[in-house]
Design an enzyme around this catalytic site. Structure first.
Site, PDB file in Angstrom:
ATOM      1  N   LYS A   1       1.166   4.343  -2.699  1.00 23.05           N
ATOM      2  CA  LYS A   1       0.900   5.733  -2.319  1.00 23.05           C
ATOM      3  C   LYS A   1       2.145   6.592  -2.533  1.00 23.05           C
ATOM      4  O   LYS A   1       2.029   7.794  -2.773  1.00 23.05           O
ATOM      5  CB  LYS A   1       0.395   5.786  -0.865  1.00 23.05           C
ATOM      6  CG  LYS A   1      -0.993   5.156  -0.718  1.00 23.05           C
ATOM      7  CD  LYS A   1      -2.045   6.045  -1.316  1.00 23.05           C
ATOM      8  CE  LYS A   1      -3.084   5.382  -2.140  1.00 23.05           C
ATOM      9  NZ  LYS A   1      -4.124   6.278  -2.663  1.00 23.05           N
TER      10      LYS A   1
ATOM     11  N   TYR B   1       0.861  -1.199   0.000  1.00 23.72           N
ATOM     12  CA  TYR B   1       0.000   0.000   0.000  1.00 23.72           C
ATOM     13  C   TYR B   1       0.896   1.247   0.000  1.00 23.72           C
ATOM     14  O   TYR B   1       0.694   2.171  -0.794  1.00 23.72           O
ATOM     15  CB  TYR B   1      -0.911   0.009   1.232  1.00 23.72           C
ATOM     16  CG  TYR B   1      -1.832   1.226   1.314  1.00 23.72           C
ATOM     17  CD1 TYR B   1      -2.815   1.454   0.350  1.00 23.72           C
ATOM     18  CD2 TYR B   1      -1.713   2.150   2.355  1.00 23.72           C
ATOM     19  CE1 TYR B   1      -3.656   2.564   0.427  1.00 23.72           C
ATOM     20  CE2 TYR B   1      -2.552   3.257   2.440  1.00 23.72           C
ATOM     21  CZ  TYR B   1      -3.516   3.460   1.472  1.00 23.72           C
ATOM     22  OH  TYR B   1      -4.346   4.561   1.550  1.00 23.72           O
TER      23      TYR B   1
HETATM   24  N1  LIG Z   1     -10.021   6.754   4.466  1.00 24.17           N
HETATM   25  C1  LIG Z   1      -8.809   7.031   4.889  1.00 24.17           C
HETATM   26  O1  LIG Z   1      -8.537   7.027   6.117  1.00 24.17           O
HETATM   27  C2  LIG Z   1      -7.713   7.349   3.922  1.00 24.17           C
HETATM   28  C3  LIG Z   1      -6.454   7.710   4.431  1.00 24.17           C
HETATM   29  C4  LIG Z   1      -5.435   7.993   3.546  1.00 24.17           C
HETATM   30  C5  LIG Z   1      -5.667   7.935   2.187  1.00 24.17           C
HETATM   31  N2  LIG Z   1      -6.882   7.572   1.708  1.00 24.17           N
HETATM   32  C6  LIG Z   1      -7.072   7.488   0.246  1.00 24.17           C
HETATM   33  O2  LIG Z   1      -8.282   8.110  -0.100  1.00 24.17           O
HETATM   34  C7  LIG Z   1      -8.778   7.568  -1.334  1.00 24.17           C
HETATM   35  C8  LIG Z   1     -10.272   7.337  -1.216  1.00 24.17           C
HETATM   36  O3  LIG Z   1     -10.489   6.316  -0.268  1.00 24.17           O
HETATM   37  P1  LIG Z   1     -11.756   6.241   0.694  1.00 24.17           P
HETATM   38  O4  LIG Z   1     -11.217   6.320   2.076  1.00 24.17           O
HETATM   39  O5  LIG Z   1     -12.808   7.166   0.246  1.00 24.17           O
HETATM   40  O6  LIG Z   1     -12.161   4.714   0.449  1.00 24.17           O
HETATM   41  P2  LIG Z   1     -13.550   4.033  -0.048  1.00 24.17           P
HETATM   42  O7  LIG Z   1     -14.686   4.548   0.736  1.00 24.17           O
HETATM   43  O8  LIG Z   1     -13.271   2.562  -0.029  1.00 24.17           O
HETATM   44  O9  LIG Z   1     -13.679   4.533  -1.548  1.00 24.17           O
HETATM   45  C9  LIG Z   1     -12.764   4.083  -2.517  1.00 24.17           C
HETATM   46  C10 LIG Z   1     -13.304   4.347  -3.901  1.00 24.17           C
HETATM   47  O10 LIG Z   1     -12.367   3.804  -4.849  1.00 24.17           O
HETATM   48  C11 LIG Z   1     -13.094   2.958  -5.725  1.00 24.17           C
HETATM   49  N3  LIG Z   1     -12.277   1.890  -6.290  1.00 24.17           N
HETATM   50  C12 LIG Z   1     -11.630   0.898  -5.626  1.00 24.17           C
HETATM   51  N4  LIG Z   1     -11.072   0.069  -6.524  1.00 24.17           N
HETATM   52  C13 LIG Z   1     -11.392   0.526  -7.754  1.00 24.17           C
HETATM   53  C14 LIG Z   1     -11.132   0.081  -9.071  1.00 24.17           C
HETATM   54  N5  LIG Z   1     -10.459  -1.042  -9.324  1.00 24.17           N
HETATM   55  N6  LIG Z   1     -11.596   0.830 -10.109  1.00 24.17           N
HETATM   56  C15 LIG Z   1     -12.309   1.950  -9.882  1.00 24.17           C
HETATM   57  N7  LIG Z   1     -12.617   2.401  -8.656  1.00 24.17           N
HETATM   58  C16 LIG Z   1     -12.156   1.696  -7.604  1.00 24.17           C
HETATM   59  C17 LIG Z   1     -14.225   2.379  -4.910  1.00 24.17           C
HETATM   60  O11 LIG Z   1     -15.219   1.875  -5.762  1.00 24.17           O
HETATM   61  P3  LIG Z   1     -16.227   0.698  -5.260  1.00 24.17           P
HETATM   62  O12 LIG Z   1     -17.205   1.396  -4.362  1.00 24.17           O
HETATM   63  O13 LIG Z   1     -16.807   0.170  -6.506  1.00 24.17           O
HETATM   64  O14 LIG Z   1     -15.388  -0.295  -4.517  1.00 24.17           O
HETATM   65  C18 LIG Z   1     -14.643   3.639  -4.157  1.00 24.17           C
HETATM   66  O15 LIG Z   1     -15.428   4.445  -4.988  1.00 24.17           O
HETATM   67  C19 LIG Z   1      -7.937   6.321  -1.590  1.00 24.17           C
HETATM   68  O16 LIG Z   1      -7.003   6.603  -2.601  1.00 24.17           O
HETATM   69  C20 LIG Z   1      -7.223   6.070  -0.280  1.00 24.17           C
HETATM   70  O17 LIG Z   1      -5.972   5.428  -0.440  1.00 24.17           O
HETATM   71  C21 LIG Z   1      -7.913   7.296   2.557  1.00 24.17           C
END
Ligand SMILES: NC(=O)c1ccc[n+]([C@@H]2O[C@H](COP(=O)([O-])OP(=O)(O)OC[C@H]3O[C@@H](n4cnc5c(N)ncnc54)[C@H](OP(=O)(O)O)[C@@H]3O)[C@@H](O)[C@H]2O)c1
Length: 322
Positions: free
Chosen positions: A199, A195
């Site tokens: 990133k 991961y």
């Molecule tokens: N949440 C945190 O604490 C956190 C911290 C640091 C960084 N981030 C980053 O923030 C970003 C958004 O994450 P989130 O927290 O909002 O997570 P999330 O709620 O799981 O949303 C992730 C999104 O990415 C989509 N996705 C996953 N695999 C995909 C694929 N193969 N093709 C197209 N879309 C795909 C998912 O679609 P589906 O709904 O279809 O699965 C969903 O729309 C990510 O890049 C993550 O690394 C998050």
């Protein structure tokens, strides 16, 4: 600071987003979590927003929900294009479809992602977490002609926002390189290491993209990396797959996290705030909420070797697979 809510001091609000009427935006993975809020708030300010998602039913349901949440008088302009981060061909096709439909692209938020999933190769033979980097590379590079055209238009404010994570530091436990597909896939690493590697590529890509714009004399496209903070979203699907028995722990940890509304602020700031240009935040790394953060020496990549190698590797993969 990882962004737990009791440490965060909100200094920027969605009400600070300027009017975006006439602007066009893409948000990947906009159907849930941080992407969902990002789509909603850009649309609230008048942008036409494309949700690029892998599952049509989830995307269309999210679009319908946003329409309900926003004042119906706003008539939000929301569109969907299929995009699968795991497939370089899908990323390229999504970009081509977008360019058939639109004459400009002002804001690109590369937000979709997965975290800490068990080791698995995607359809192109790329490890699925590594696709957090390669899929967004393929999408963005395919969109470059339109991004450049938009930057040449009067009153343009083009932004490319790559959503990374403070977890990029996990890659520092190993010695990353991007000289081969095997080095990108890293089967022997822990899932957190993979991961972190993905990133790190988000940040290296931001740096390299900004450098290439500068080399070609383009000074008004701003590329940024954003760590949103620790946010209560569906991202825990990965760790739950890797360690199902830790489910109660994740439920507890969620109590310490920010809401998606708070978590999306930093990427919305990067995508829209005039301060980005006023402070000339080219290739900056932002942490919550809307704060610049210095990069590790690996992510600074002073001689550009890691970023350059990642770029070359992705180009080769696209030639073979897309
Ligand atoms: N949440 C945190 O604490 C956190 C911290 C640091 C960084 N981030 C980053 O923030 C970003 C958004 O994450 P989130 O927290 O909002 O997570 P999330 O709620 O799981 O949303 C992730 C999104 O990415 C989509 N996705 C996953 N695999 C995909 C694929 N193969 N093709 C197209 N879309 C795909 C998912 O679609 P589906 O709904 O279809 O699965 C969903 O729309 C990510 O890049 C993550 O690394 C998050």
């Amino acid at each position: 600071m990882l962004g737990f809510n009791f440490f965060s001091k909100e200094q920027w609000e969605v009400s600070s987003i300027p009017d975006l009427t006439g602007r066009v935006a893409i948000v990947t993975g906009g159907n849930t979590g941080l992407g969902y809020i990002t789509v909603r708030e850009l649309a609230r300010k008048g942008a036409r927003v494309y949700m690029l998602s892998r599952t049509e039913t989830r995307a269309l349901a999210a679009i319908a929900k946003i329409r309900k949440e926003l004042d119906s008088e706003l008539k939000p302009e929301l569109e969907y294009i299929k995009f699968d981060l795991l497939s370089l061909k899908s990323a390229k096709e999504a970009a081509e479809e977008f360019m058939r439909r639109e004459k400009r692209l002002d804001i690109l938020v590369n937000n979709a992602g997965i975290m800490a999933t068990p080791y698995e190769l995607g359809p192109d033979g790329i490890e699925i977490q590594a696709c957090n980097g390669t899929g967004h590379f393929a999408l963005t590079v395919s969109l470059l002609p339109l991004l450049k055209e938009t930057a040449a238009m009067p009153d343009s404010h083009v932004r490319i926002v790559n959503v990374t994570s403070a977890g990029y530091l996990f890659a520092h436990m190993e010695k990353p390189n991007f000289t081969s597909l095997e080095a990108l896939n890293q089967k022997a690493w822990s899932t957190w290491g993979r991961y972190g590697l993905s990133k790190l590529t988000n940040i290296l890509f931001t740096n390299e993209l900004q450098k290439r714009f500068a080399e070609s004399g383009i000074t008004n496209i701003y590329c940024l990396s954003v760590h949103p903070g620790a946010v209560n979203t569906e991202l825990t699907r990965g760790p739950l797959q890797s360690w199902p028995f830790l489910a109660p722990l994740w439920s507890l940890a969620k109590l310490l996290t920010m809401t998606p509304e708070q978590g999306a602020l930093t990427q919305l700031y990067a995508a829209t705030s005039p301060e980005i240009e006023e402070k000339d935040l080219k290739a900056a790394l932002l942490f919550p909420i809307a704060q610049t953060k210095s990069k590790s020496s690996l992510a600074k990549d002073k001689d550009g070797k890691l970023g350059g190698d990642f770029w070359t590797l992705c180009e080769a993969l696209i030639r073979q697979k897309a």
